[in-house]
Design a protein around this motif. Structure first.
Motif, PDB file in Angstrom:
ATOM      1  N   GLN A   1      26.465  40.258  49.426  1.00  0.00           N
ATOM      2  CA  GLN A   1      25.646  39.766  49.251  1.00  0.00           C
ATOM      3  C   GLN A   1      23.832  40.185  48.609  1.00  0.00           C
ATOM      4  O   GLN A   1      24.301  41.893  48.554  1.00  0.00           O
ATOM      5  N   THR A   2      22.418  40.000  49.047  1.00  0.00           N
ATOM      6  CA  THR A   2      21.809  40.240  48.799  1.00  0.00           C
ATOM      7  C   THR A   2      20.806  40.744  49.997  1.00  0.00           C
ATOM      8  O   THR A   2      20.578  39.319  50.715  1.00  0.00           O
ATOM      9  N   TRP A   3      20.587  41.613  49.851  1.00  0.00           N
ATOM     10  CA  TRP A   3      19.788  41.639  51.040  1.00  0.00           C
ATOM     11  C   TRP A   3      17.626  41.682  50.619  1.00  0.00           C
ATOM     12  O   TRP A   3      17.235  42.464  49.248  1.00  0.00           O
ATOM     13  N   MET A   4      17.056  41.040  50.962  1.00  0.00           N
ATOM     14  CA  MET A   4      15.446  41.309  51.254  1.00  0.00           C
ATOM     15  C   MET A   4      14.931  41.306  52.155  1.00  0.00           C
ATOM     16  O   MET A   4      14.819  41.587  53.700  1.00  0.00           O
TER      17      MET A   4
ATOM     18  N   ARG B   1      14.494  47.468  47.952  1.00  0.00           N
ATOM     19  CA  ARG B   1      15.350  48.425  47.136  1.00  0.00           C
ATOM     20  C   ARG B   1      15.026  49.878  47.286  1.00  0.00           C
ATOM     21  O   ARG B   1      15.771  50.877  46.618  1.00  0.00           O
ATOM     22  N   ASP B   2      14.104  49.819  47.466  1.00  0.00           N
ATOM     23  CA  ASP B   2      13.646  51.611  48.114  1.00  0.00           C
ATOM     24  C   ASP B   2      13.324  51.963  49.180  1.00  0.00           C
ATOM     25  O   ASP B   2      13.589  52.943  49.685  1.00  0.00           O
TER      26      ASP B   2
ATOM     27  N   THR C   1      15.009  43.109  46.166  1.00  0.00           N
ATOM     28  CA  THR C   1      15.893  42.837  46.741  1.00  0.00           C
ATOM     29  C   THR C   1      17.251  44.071  46.673  1.00  0.00           C
ATOM     30  O   THR C   1      16.397  45.268  45.842  1.00  0.00           O
ATOM     31  N   GLN C   2      18.084  43.982  47.240  1.00  0.00           N
ATOM     32  CA  GLN C   2      19.345  45.079  47.509  1.00  0.00           C
ATOM     33  C   GLN C   2      19.455  44.364  47.476  1.00  0.00           C
ATOM     34  O   GLN C   2      20.589  43.503  47.851  1.00  0.00           O
ATOM     35  N   GLN C   3      21.290  44.607  45.849  1.00  0.00           N
ATOM     36  CA  GLN C   3      22.248  44.287  46.248  1.00  0.00           C
ATOM     37  C   GLN C   3      23.268  44.621  47.167  1.00  0.00           C
ATOM     38  O   GLN C   3      23.249  46.432  47.172  1.00  0.00           O
ATOM     39  N   GLN C   4      24.457  44.305  48.203  1.00  0.00           N
ATOM     40  CA  GLN C   4      25.373  45.052  48.432  1.00  0.00           C
ATOM     41  C   GLN C   4      26.890  44.597  47.450  1.00  0.00           C
ATOM     42  O   GLN C   4      27.180  43.476  47.923  1.00  0.00           O
TER      43      GLN C   4
END
Ligand code: KQY
Length: 365
Positions: free
Chosen positions: A24-27, A94-95, A359-362
């Motif tokens: 998934q991607t996180w936002m 992302r950070d 965004t942050q990919q898992q």
């Protein structure tokens, strides 16, 4: 979930490349009115468009404050989008989110870097930042992932890119900045990166893009497109404030080898603009002492390199710029197995970053 006292490398974990399969991607939902104009309403619409674009390719989880939960849940009413409540100070997951690491046995864990809002009290963008600093841990709890915490070592996920084969690219402007880890020198910082991401070769670009309010995050300037190949933001205009930065980065890349001993193939992505916020856009941002002021004469650090790779897709920003179509064509050429989708990036850029920063990919287990 456990907070481990070992390191990912010692436990057989590494950070995979962004093109490795994701679960998934996180936002994180944007709302702070001293960063986003008009109480965040225009950027929330852009954020919904971004979440929906990603959700065509993989599940998306959007973390949102209690105050905005029902609004975000209603606006994100689309297949493949989960909304969960997590307190935060802003939307830059992302950070603030974890850097996920994987092993060869289907396990996923997370590195929870210390976060100081891009510089703490030496040029950081807001305070307090404690809720942001806790975002990574909360994500890892929800995902049942064990955690490595780098207490006292500050790093943002947007300041690094890896190829998944042992190479990391970053910038001296950010990682060697006095406002991140003044107690550590370059070799000591490299040692932390090697231990936590299991990389062996670190490529130091001198600077990132001009006027990037993160002290030159690499994710707005240069990224891997596959092992041995990078995409670098580029201008041929000697009068551009980015000209020397691009030349210096190219020189480093051309004289470096990656972890497998390969020379880099460098693709050049044109920089849009120059782009500026209008007076009206700046006037829509609340004035709060200690936070970043908006100024129509300040060049925005717009970049097509600030895209996200998802399962089967590339989600890239457009800027209503004549170069949008050239950027899309180049991404299509570089990622022939992916569908390139551009989403409007101006409202995101007005807050100081873009799609990759938000965004942050898992990675998939
Ligand atoms: O670009 C990023 N990774 C974060 C930008 C933060 C901007 C806050 N105004």
């Amino acid at each position: 979930m456990a907070t481990l006292t070992t390191t990912p490398r010692a436990d057989g974990f590494h950070m995979p490349a962004e093109w490795a399969p994701h679960s998934q991607t996180w936002m994180v939902w944007p709302e702070r009115p001293d960063n986003w104009r008009l109480g965040g309403k225009p950027v929330q619409a852009a954020h919904v468009a971004l979440a929906k674009a990603i959700a065509r390719f993989e599940p998306v989880t959007v973390a949102v404050s209690a105050a905005q939960f029902s609004n975000a849940r209603a606006r994100l009413d689309a297949p493949n989008i989960r909304v969960v409540e997590i307190s935060n100070d802003d939307a830059w997951v992302r950070d603030t989110g974890p850097t996920f690491v994987i092993d060869g046995n289907g396990q996923v864990r997370g590195v929870d870097w210390a976060f100081n809002a891009w510089g703490g009290f030496e040029g950081g963008l807001y305070s307090p930042w404690q809720r942001d600093d806790e975002v990574a841990q909360k994500i890892l709890e929800l995902e049942h992932c064990d955690r490595y915490r780098t207490e006292g070592f500050v790093l943002e996920g947007g300041s690094i890119h890896v190829d998944g084969e042992g190479t990391l690219v970053t910038t001296e402007e950010c990682l060697l900045n006095h406002n991140r880890n003044p107690h550590l020198n370059r070799e000591q910082i490299e040692a932390v990166l090697r231990e936590h991401l299991a990389v062996s070769t670190i490529v130091w670009l001198p600077e990132g893009l001009y006027n990037d309010e993160t002290n030159g995050h690499v994710d707005n300037f240069c990224c891997f497109v596959r092992p041995g190949e990078v995409l670098l933001a580029w201008t041929d205009d000697p009068k551009s404030p980015n000209y020397e930065r691009c030349q210096a980065a190219l020189k480093v890349l051309e004289s470096s080898r990656d972890a497998k001993g390969r020379p880099f193939i460098v693709h050049k992505m044109p920089i849009p603009g120059p782009l500026y916020a209008t007076q009206e856009e700046c006037d829509g941002v609340d004035l709060v002492a200690g936070t970043q002021e908006r100024n129509p004469s300040a060049r925005l650090a717009g970049s097509y390199v600030n895209f996200l790779i998802v399962n089967g897709g590339i989600i890239a920003p457009s800027f209503d710029d004549p170069l949008d179509s050239e950027a899309k064509a180049l991404l299509e050429q570089l990622f022939p197995q992916h569908q390139v989708v551009m989403v409007p990036g101006r409202e995101l850029l007005l807050g100081g970053g873009n799609i990759h920063c938000l965004t942050q990919q898992q990675p998939a287990a």
